[in-house]
Write an enzyme that holds these catalytic residues in place. Structure first.
Site, mmCIF file in Angstrom:
data_model
loop_
_atom_site.group_PDB
_atom_site.id
_atom_site.type_symbol
_atom_site.label_atom_id
_atom_site.label_comp_id
_atom_site.label_asym_id
_atom_site.label_seq_id
_atom_site.Cartn_x
_atom_site.Cartn_y
_atom_site.Cartn_z
ATOM 1 C CG ASP A 103 -2.029 1.021 1.174
ATOM 2 O OD1 ASP A 103 -3.024 0.863 0.449
ATOM 3 O OD2 ASP A 103 -1.870 2.028 1.886
ATOM 4 C CG HIS A 298 -5.612 -3.148 -0.424
ATOM 5 N ND1 HIS A 298 -4.817 -2.757 -1.484
ATOM 6 C CD2 HIS A 298 -5.253 -2.350 0.625
ATOM 7 C CE1 HIS A 298 -4.029 -1.762 -1.101
ATOM 8 N NE2 HIS A 298 -4.269 -1.511 0.175
#
Length: 324
Positions: A103, A298
């Site tokens: 991320d 994610h």
């Protein structure tokens, strides 16, 4: 919880909290977390890497946990955050490292590779690809594309707005972020169309409990990361797109030359958001190995730790340890 070493370093004008494990003389691997996460999101990788003989260092990034959270928004630009890690490497006497980021930790890892072409020997990035410096700040592009629709990055821009929603119930915020960008929901769910002026949670479901891949002990560490300080520091990372673009001008034509591993979950909404960058990445990363991690949203290193560990360990062994 496993036993980890912990230290607080004075670097780059802040206190940097770092957890570590593995032999002191092992090859160094830095693991950089993203939003809204915790150093403990790497728990599965820390153990496996340490057992394989690596010296693993996992900071709480600027704005998180026991690391300093300056008030000034401009204190969170990419070059400043990179300088936190560079200063820690200097203080610890590290001349050869591998850097792994997920991320927001991924752009930090990519830029450390650009800045530290000798010291950073290999890089692994998860979820966020690198496609070179854009011709204008990314936030300008987002504003033009979402003039009348909600976009979470635009929602995060004005200090105080997102904090009001996210800080109101920190356990709920973490549950909803984890659930609604994971493999448990359709890939496009987090990026669903809704009017400008909507809230982040609008149209999302609170699962009522953390996901199975984040047990209660792990969830407690995430909570401790934000309790008492809220999300302001973490959100400030999103408020520096213009400053990032300005400060990275000297790197505009530089390519990532080190061996690089990129992992993306097949159900990660960031894959849709970053589709153009993914296409450009092979032109900007010279020695690139890419893998799609199956049945994964994610939170790649937490949702599918076995797949990630196999790919990461194999890459490090082939491209890092054997080249030492």
């Amino acid at each position: 919880m496993h036993s980890f070493e912990h230290q607080l370093l004075s670097v780059n004008g802040i206190t940097l909290s770092i957890y570590s494990a593995g032999p002191l003389d092992g090859p160094v691997v830095w693991l950089l977390h993203g939003f809204p996460e915790s150093w403990y999101s790497w728990r599965h990788q820390i153990r496996v890497l340490a057992e394989a003989g690596y010296r693993v260092l996992v900071p709480e990034m600027r704005g998180y946990g026991q690391t300093s959270a300056p008030d000034d928004v401009s204190s969170y630009d990419l070059m400043t955050v990179c300088a936190d890690i560079q200063a820690a490497m200097d203080l610890l006497g590290q001349r050869s490292v591998a850097v792994v980021g997920h991320d927001w930790g991924a752009p930090v890892a990519w830029h450390l590779a650009l800045l530290e072409q000798q010291r950073v020997r290999v890089i692994a990035a998860m979820a966020v690809p690198y496609g070179g410096r854009p011709k204008r700040p990314a936030i300008e592009i987002i504003r033009s594309q979402f003039a009348d629709r909600f976009n979470y990055i635009l929602y995060f821009q004005q200090p105080g707005v997102a904090e009001t929603e996210l800080d109101q119930d920190i356990p709920r915020t973490l549950r909803m972020m984890m659930h609604n960008t994971s493999a448990a929901v359709p890939k496009g769910f987090f990026l669903q169309d809704k009017p400008a002026g909507s809230s982040l949670y609008q149209g999302m479901r609170d699962p009522g409990a953390p996901p199975a891949w984040c047990g209660l002990d792990a969830f407690a560490v995430y909570l401790a990361t934000f309790e008492g300080r809220g999300f302001r520091g973490a959100l400030n990372w999103y408020r520096n797109f213009e400053r990032n673009w300005e400060r990275t001008a000297p790197l505009a034509e530089r390519r990532v030359e080190q061996p690089a591993l990129f992992l993306l979950g097949d159900k990660d909404p960031v894959g849709t958001l970053e589709a153009h960058t993914l296409q450009k990445m092979p032109s900007w990363v010279s020695d690139l190995e890419q893998h799609i991690v199956e049945d994964c949203g994610h939170w790649i290193q937490s949702e599918q730790p076995e797949q990630v560990n196999r790919l990461l360990l194999g890459f490090l062994e082939r491209r890092y340890t054997q080249a030492r």
